[in-house]
Design a protein around this motif. Sequence first.
Motif, PDB file in Angstrom:
ATOM      1  N   ALA A 421     -13.487 124.025  73.236  1.00 57.32           N
ATOM      2  CA  ALA A 421     -13.341 123.818  74.676  1.00 57.32           C
ATOM      3  C   ALA A 421     -14.469 122.924  75.168  1.00 57.32           C
ATOM      4  N   VAL A 422     -14.119 121.891  75.911  1.00 56.38           N
ATOM      5  CA  VAL A 422     -15.100 120.937  76.424  1.00 56.38           C
ATOM      6  C   VAL A 422     -14.997 120.894  77.942  1.00 56.38           C
ATOM      7  N   ASP A 423     -16.044 120.407  78.545  1.00 58.28           N
ATOM      8  CA  ASP A 423     -16.084 120.251  79.996  1.00 58.28           C
ATOM      9  C   ASP A 423     -15.160 119.103  80.405  1.00 58.28           C
ATOM     10  N   PRO A 424     -14.255 119.309  81.369  1.00 56.86           N
ATOM     11  CA  PRO A 424     -13.313 118.233  81.730  1.00 56.86           C
ATOM     12  C   PRO A 424     -13.876 117.188  82.678  1.00 56.86           C
ATOM     13  N   ALA A 425     -15.160 117.227  82.979  1.00 59.58           N
ATOM     14  CA  ALA A 425     -15.716 116.312  83.977  1.00 59.58           C
ATOM     15  C   ALA A 425     -15.641 114.864  83.499  1.00 59.58           C
ATOM     16  N   TYR A 426     -15.002 114.013  84.300  1.00 53.31           N
ATOM     17  CA  TYR A 426     -14.973 112.557  84.137  1.00 53.31           C
ATOM     18  C   TYR A 426     -14.285 112.088  82.856  1.00 53.31           C
ATOM     19  N   THR A 427     -13.542 112.934  82.159  1.00 53.95           N
ATOM     20  CA  THR A 427     -12.915 112.497  80.910  1.00 53.95           C
ATOM     21  C   THR A 427     -11.842 111.441  81.162  1.00 53.95           C
ATOM     22  N   SER A 428     -11.010 111.647  82.170  1.00 55.71           N
ATOM     23  CA  SER A 428      -9.950 110.670  82.457  1.00 55.71           C
ATOM     24  C   SER A 428     -10.532 109.360  82.976  1.00 55.71           C
ATOM     25  N   LYS A 429     -11.530 109.438  83.827  1.00 54.67           N
ATOM     26  CA  LYS A 429     -12.118 108.232  84.429  1.00 54.67           C
ATOM     27  C   LYS A 429     -12.875 107.424  83.387  1.00 54.67           C
ATOM     28  N   TRP A 430     -13.754 108.063  82.638  1.00 54.22           N
ATOM     29  CA  TRP A 430     -14.556 107.328  81.659  1.00 54.22           C
ATOM     30  C   TRP A 430     -13.724 106.916  80.449  1.00 54.22           C
ATOM     31  N   GLY A 431     -12.725 107.731  80.080  1.00 57.06           N
ATOM     32  CA  GLY A 431     -11.858 107.326  78.977  1.00 57.06           C
ATOM     33  C   GLY A 431     -11.096 106.061  79.292  1.00 57.06           C
ATOM     34  N   ALA A 432     -10.555 105.962  80.501  1.00 56.47           N
ATOM     35  CA  ALA A 432      -9.849 104.746  80.896  1.00 56.47           C
ATOM     36  C   ALA A 432     -10.795 103.562  81.023  1.00 56.47           C
ATOM     37  N   GLN A 433     -12.025 103.803  81.425  1.00 55.83           N
ATOM     38  CA  GLN A 433     -12.988 102.722  81.618  1.00 55.83           C
ATOM     39  C   GLN A 433     -13.447 102.114  80.300  1.00 55.83           C
ATOM     40  N   HIS A 434     -13.633 102.936  79.288  1.00 59.10           N
ATOM     41  CA  HIS A 434     -14.238 102.453  78.045  1.00 59.10           C
ATOM     42  C   HIS A 434     -13.245 102.309  76.883  1.00 59.10           C
ATOM     43  N   TRP A 435     -12.056 102.959  76.950  1.00 55.60           N
ATOM     44  CA  TRP A 435     -11.201 102.970  75.772  1.00 55.60           C
ATOM     45  C   TRP A 435      -9.788 102.457  76.021  1.00 55.60           C
ATOM     46  N   GLN A 436      -9.313 102.452  77.236  1.00 51.19           N
ATOM     47  CA  GLN A 436      -7.914 102.085  77.449  1.00 51.19           C
ATOM     48  C   GLN A 436      -7.647 100.617  77.141  1.00 51.19           C
ATOM     49  N   LYS A 437      -8.441  99.719  77.664  1.00 53.75           N
ATOM     50  CA  LYS A 437      -8.212  98.292  77.455  1.00 53.75           C
ATOM     51  C   LYS A 437      -8.502  97.857  76.023  1.00 53.75           C
ATOM     52  N   PRO A 438      -9.607  98.281  75.364  1.00 50.85           N
ATOM     53  CA  PRO A 438      -9.845  97.819  73.988  1.00 50.85           C
ATOM     54  C   PRO A 438      -8.774  98.264  72.996  1.00 50.85           C
ATOM     55  N   LEU A 439      -8.116  99.379  73.235  1.00 58.81           N
ATOM     56  CA  LEU A 439      -7.125  99.881  72.286  1.00 58.81           C
ATOM     57  C   LEU A 439      -5.712  99.449  72.622  1.00 58.81           C
ATOM     58  N   ALA A 440      -5.527  98.693  73.689  1.00 57.53           N
ATOM     59  CA  ALA A 440      -4.199  98.217  74.055  1.00 57.53           C
ATOM     60  C   ALA A 440      -3.928  96.869  73.392  1.00 57.53           C
ATOM     61  N   SER A 441      -2.701  96.646  73.012  1.00 58.21           N
ATOM     62  CA  SER A 441      -2.279  95.388  72.405  1.00 58.21           C
ATOM     63  C   SER A 441      -0.839  95.115  72.806  1.00 58.21           C
ATOM     64  N   LYS A 442      -0.326  94.005  72.336  1.00 58.98           N
ATOM     65  CA  LYS A 442       1.049  93.674  72.695  1.00 58.98           C
ATOM     66  C   LYS A 442       2.051  94.584  71.998  1.00 58.98           C
ATOM     67  N   ASN A 443       1.636  95.233  70.924  1.00 57.03           N
ATOM     68  CA  ASN A 443       2.523  96.148  70.207  1.00 57.03           C
ATOM     69  C   ASN A 443       2.266  97.615  70.548  1.00 57.03           C
ATOM     70  N   ARG A 444       1.201  97.899  71.263  1.00 57.91           N
ATOM     71  CA  ARG A 444       0.899  99.284  71.596  1.00 57.91           C
ATOM     72  C   ARG A 444       0.316  99.337  72.998  1.00 57.91           C
ATOM     73  N   LYS A 445       0.911 100.157  73.844  1.00 63.54           N
ATOM     74  CA  LYS A 445       0.435 100.339  75.197  1.00 63.54           C
ATOM     75  C   LYS A 445      -0.351 101.643  75.269  1.00 63.54           C
ATOM     76  N   THR A 446      -1.625 101.533  75.474  1.00 59.47           N
ATOM     77  CA  THR A 446      -2.487 102.707  75.569  1.00 59.47           C
ATOM     78  C   THR A 446      -2.530 103.184  77.006  1.00 59.47           C
ATOM     79  N   THR A 447      -2.140 104.419  77.218  1.00 64.05           N
ATOM     80  CA  THR A 447      -2.113 104.967  78.567  1.00 64.05           C
ATOM     81  C   THR A 447      -3.472 105.570  78.916  1.00 64.05           C
ATOM     82  N   ARG A 448      -3.604 105.924  80.165  1.00 58.88           N
ATOM     83  CA  ARG A 448      -4.834 106.558  80.637  1.00 58.88           C
ATOM     84  C   ARG A 448      -5.023 107.930  79.996  1.00 58.88           C
ATOM     85  N   HIS A 449      -3.914 108.603  79.714  1.00 56.85           N
ATOM     86  CA  HIS A 449      -4.010 109.922  79.088  1.00 56.85           C
ATOM     87  C   HIS A 449      -4.442 109.813  77.626  1.00 56.85           C
ATOM     88  N   ASP A 450      -3.976 108.769  76.937  1.00 53.57           N
ATOM     89  CA  ASP A 450      -4.429 108.551  75.555  1.00 53.57           C
ATOM     90  C   ASP A 450      -5.929 108.296  75.508  1.00 53.57           C
TER      91      ASP A 450
END
Length: 554
Positions: A421-450
């Motif tokens: 169990a981890v603290d849910p603080a800022y996971t969605s906000k910081w995950g989208a800020q640092h990981w959503q765009k680098p892991l997205a490509s034309k063959n894979r759409k990375t969502t905010r939840h991913d």
Amino acid sequence: MSGLRKVAEPFVASGPSGVAIRTRIKHLTAQDEKVLAMVGAHLGSLASRDLKTRCADGLEHSTETWAARKRALTPAASSRWGGAITKASHDQWALARRCQLAHIHSLEAGVATIAHRLAQPVGQKGSKNAPGGYRSRQEWFAKSRRLRVLEDRLERERADHKAGIVHVVRGGKRLARARHHLEAAGQLTEAEWRRRWECGRWFLQADGESGKRYGNETLRIAPDGRLSIKLPAPLKNLANAPHGRYVLTGTVRFAHRGTEWADRVEANRAVAYRIHYDTVRGRWYLTAAWQIPPAKTIPLQAALAHGVIGVDTNADHLAAWRLDTHGNPTGQPRRFSYELSGTTQHRDAQVRHALSRLLHWATACGVAAIAIEDLDFAAEKTREKHGRKKRFRQLISGMPTGRLRARLTSMADQTGISIIAVDPAYTSKWGAQHWQKPLASKNRKTTRHDAASIAIGRRAQGHPIRRRTAPPPAHRSDEQGHRTIQADRCAPGREGTRRLVTDRGQEPRARTGRHQGTRATSAPKTVRDARSVGQWVQDSLLLTDQERSYVKWT
């Protein structure tokens, strides 16, 4: 000073302390159903009177009053039935007491929010940490009236809590209120509602007792599945077995944990039973429950030895991504959907199915830990905090956080997978800020939840959520520490040398076109040589043909 709240440390969730399994009682005769209905109705009336007495005692309850209630019930039922009824009444009163305290906290939060917003000027915008004023004078006036209503409710609930007064409805408050709105309650007729109401107030449950035959003297189930009931004193004329017992024609068989249940029954260990009648399907069900010693949790580092799967909980699906031991996402993200509509049984089955697929995938990956947010929306569901965001309030109210956490912990205990169990603080906000765009490509759409699932997994491993740290303050070399944090310093091959250009099997490209007339001195003056020792070697001076002829003749 930073306005971010402190993030709690992750921890390994403890395993379940009890087991509950349910099955259907099949092959019942009309006489069996008649006896079950008579016993349930008789004991239900006794349970209603006992609960009324327990609520009247309030905070004056003691062991003497408990014993007096049990002695009053013994002539009308039996000593064991009296003990089961009094214990159920005490547990129901304690549950109502906890719900009353939670309701008081919700009212206090609503009153504080409205009072703060009423004190602000109309139309004033709020800040990140505090709401602003109301948008118009009409809304301000309506909320001022609601504040008085909430204050009256809060004062009344505080007085009841101080006096030990609780309000409990046997059979359910929702079903009781549906009597006045039968058309809106699923097109129920008065006769159908009356049938559900009476069946909902039956009492057919008894706790087990170790050392007694098959672990329960009141509701006894033999290892072959034969069920017998200890009849109350006024109904002993219906007995078909010695000692005032009635043996049902139908049998019981547990498909899930049946072997474990049989071992307990044969060893005469305590097992609690509850018989329930489903008025919609017209079927009888039996639930068996017993306590188990909670499994000893393993250390956090041992659970993370083979990586982790980060899971982001949403209203309609679970977003999961596997991370290696260094916090790098590997493979493709997974999504496990569920539909939280329909009956309670349907919603529960949807949650179990999604968790089963998640655990099967974790087992196939060889991962021994699943990281999930320690969500609790108890203080976030208040109507006053989110104001007009009705859809958002419905969204967080519909998320089965408590049920999902309990189910996942219980199911993972059988597969040997640890739940972190981890603290849910800022996971969605910081995950989208640092990981959503680098892991997205034309063959894979990375969502905010991913991206949030990666942030959850990295927080469980103790890594920062951001992908890279800031460059060294003095210069860009690695003298003051490596700039990436994707691999640990002791990881093999992290600082390995690159191969030489000649080792790569690549030939120099032939110069064509306008590049043929360029001077040879345009080539690099230095090459990376002796890379294994990290030294730079100056190459010999490159000369043109004219310069060579000049050097030769001079």
